[in-house]
Scaffold this active site. Sequence first.
Site, mmCIF file in Angstrom:
data_model
loop_
_atom_site.group_PDB
_atom_site.id
_atom_site.type_symbol
_atom_site.label_atom_id
_atom_site.label_comp_id
_atom_site.label_asym_id
_atom_site.label_seq_id
_atom_site.Cartn_x
_atom_site.Cartn_y
_atom_site.Cartn_z
ATOM 1 C CD GLU A 1 61.340 71.874 40.192
ATOM 2 O OE1 GLU A 1 61.947 71.104 39.431
ATOM 3 O OE2 GLU A 1 61.220 73.032 40.203
ATOM 4 C CE1 TYR B 1 59.749 72.945 33.432
ATOM 5 C CE2 TYR B 1 61.756 73.497 32.484
ATOM 6 C CZ TYR B 1 60.829 73.456 33.703
ATOM 7 O OH TYR B 1 61.558 73.996 34.684
ATOM 8 C CG ASP C 1 60.410 71.152 36.759
ATOM 9 O OD1 ASP C 1 59.645 70.339 36.376
ATOM 10 O OD2 ASP C 1 59.977 72.414 36.930
#
Length: 704
Positions: free
Chosen positions: A7, A311, A102
């Site tokens: 990403e 995350y 992600d």
Amino acid sequence: MHYIITEKGTTAKRIASILSGGKAKKVKIGKIDAYEFGDKVVVGLSGHVFRLDFPDSYNDWTKIDPYKLIDAEIVEVALKKDLIKALERIAKDADAVTIATDYDREGELIGVEALNVLKRVKPELKVDRMRYSAITEQAIKESFAARTVVDYNLADSAKAREMIDLIWGAALTRFVSLAANRLGDGFFSVGRVQSPTLALLVDKEKEIARFIPRKYWELHATLRTENGETFTATHKRGKFWALEDAENAKKKLESAKEGVISELKKRLRRDNPPTPFDTTSFIRAASSIGFTPRRAMNIAESLYLQGLISYHRTDNTTYPETLDLNTLVGLFKSSAEFGEYATLLLKKKQLKPTAGKKKTTDHPPIHPVSVIARDKLDKDEWKVYELVVRRFLATLSDAAKWEDTAVKVELGGEELEAKGHELKQPGFLAVYPYQKKEKEISKLPALREGEKVWLEDLKLVEKETKPPNRISQAGLIKKMEELGLGTKSTRHEIIGKLYERAYVEGNPSRPTEKAFALIDSLEKYAAMMTKPDMTRALEQEMDWISEGKRKKEEVVEESREMLKAVFQEMADNREEIAKSLKEAVKADKIVGTCPECGANLFWATSRRGKRFIGCSNYPECNFSLPLPPSGRVIVTRERCDVHPTLFKLKILKKGKGKTGRAWDFGCPYCNYLQWKNKNNNNNKDSKEKGEDNDNDKDKKADKK
Ligand SMILES: [Zn+2]
Ligand SMILES: [Zn+2]
């Protein structure tokens, strides 16, 4: 070649380094950085590849009927041409591609956007997907080995949201801005999530305004025991609503010679350790140590990219069974800050984590994934990292144990009460000090039932009931979550936008006149736009799209029909909406009253484009003050100490959307007088220049 697409550039570099054991070499694909090793190349995007928009022919706000936007074609606009070129070159050279963006809706869509470019060049391209929750060696290697397929349904749900937000946002924003005759900088932005969120703040502000404070009285006594110790107690009734009653009780207490402890109760109370962090609870905790939601999320993202925490966008509050808690705690054994506590935890027979109500399978709750020393991070990063580590360790800790004491005292026929709390076993509080404040330790001396006490001091305290509190930014995020407004990834951004658009100022946020007028109009003529129901229903549809139960096109089409109904209602009431918004725009420009004649002062832009503050009694009254040439002017409700008829100003600089932060311009009159003083000293410069007066320039002048 086998290409791995991430990403961001930073993730590409880290993932390449992990998969190659540090051997990857930096190369260029056109103008884009990439990292090569063996037959593999890792390349990073910069978030979305495309943004959605209407064709150029719809750009002119004054020529296009906003209603037409509802059914208008939607086109994809490339955000970076260089990136598209690089992707096309990759497609020609690639035998296989792994999407490594992600792992959430947004990330899946970003991956699919890149894939669409690749497949245009090479439709038969072999594609797979790796999904990870932390950028650590173990997580990356495992997810690379266990690659699966791209989830087009998940990407579609993100795309449906993007389409619906574009259609609703553009059509309603244009309609309302045109009605209020506000184009350009001061336009009225309306949005599917933004407007119901703003309505929450406006409704709370109205509640505060309606509030009428009521006086009450309390009796606070200081009592002395037989061996000379003192403690405080309050009258059992708590609030006295009539002064007379309080004074009567006071007289009786004062006339008593001695009192007695009539009752003493002790109770052991457990204070359970907190549950693991999801995004919302993380934001709330970060806010309690001084971070705005946006700042907290930015720092969390940086920690995630550095491979320090998992995350940060997650709804999960239950650690997955696969998470090896012992190993994770073991990591911290050698840490200067957490080593002692980690060692203590590992002595337990078994680590039993707390668990919240939510259990999702995409990402674990936010937890640390590697150890770093304090001096390797900047101050704020460390504070947030420390919070995540301490929370993690706390979730594995024992409950804190308190002893609560409740005492009743009889004195002169009246009853007093005293309460004490004593921490018996700190449990998780030893590692998680953040919530101690609310549970402040208040100790009572050793007392026993039947013991005599004497009155040392007695105070009658006058108080007033307080209006409800404004909603803090973190509180607003929690509320949005409860109502189904926005997602874990967007809520803090939405709040940031309310600031950028001058709908709110300060923290906790206070709505401006502009916000009141907008929400009032919408509540009256398009109530649907201020209620969370419609948006919540749409969130449900997004879930169904991602589960494959509904099609993106259907959901977008339905939402178009919904919008048409809203539009009809608003169009029927266009005049009323226009009137109330125009009045609000005027009200937002009032800076106070004129110190010379008492009429309203307002800020305006002259025909030559200069901004100034003038008197509404012009030309009879000539009073005027200069203003900085750029930035949005926000009138606060804070008055100047020296010029109490004037409100202080804030100036919101363009492009810098730091939540709640704006330049505190202060009182425009004081600013002008200061400037005049300096110029008198310099003996030069005309008043003309005063209109460009701003603090930076003053500072430069000082240095000369
Ligand atoms: Zn005046
Ligand atoms: Zn002043």
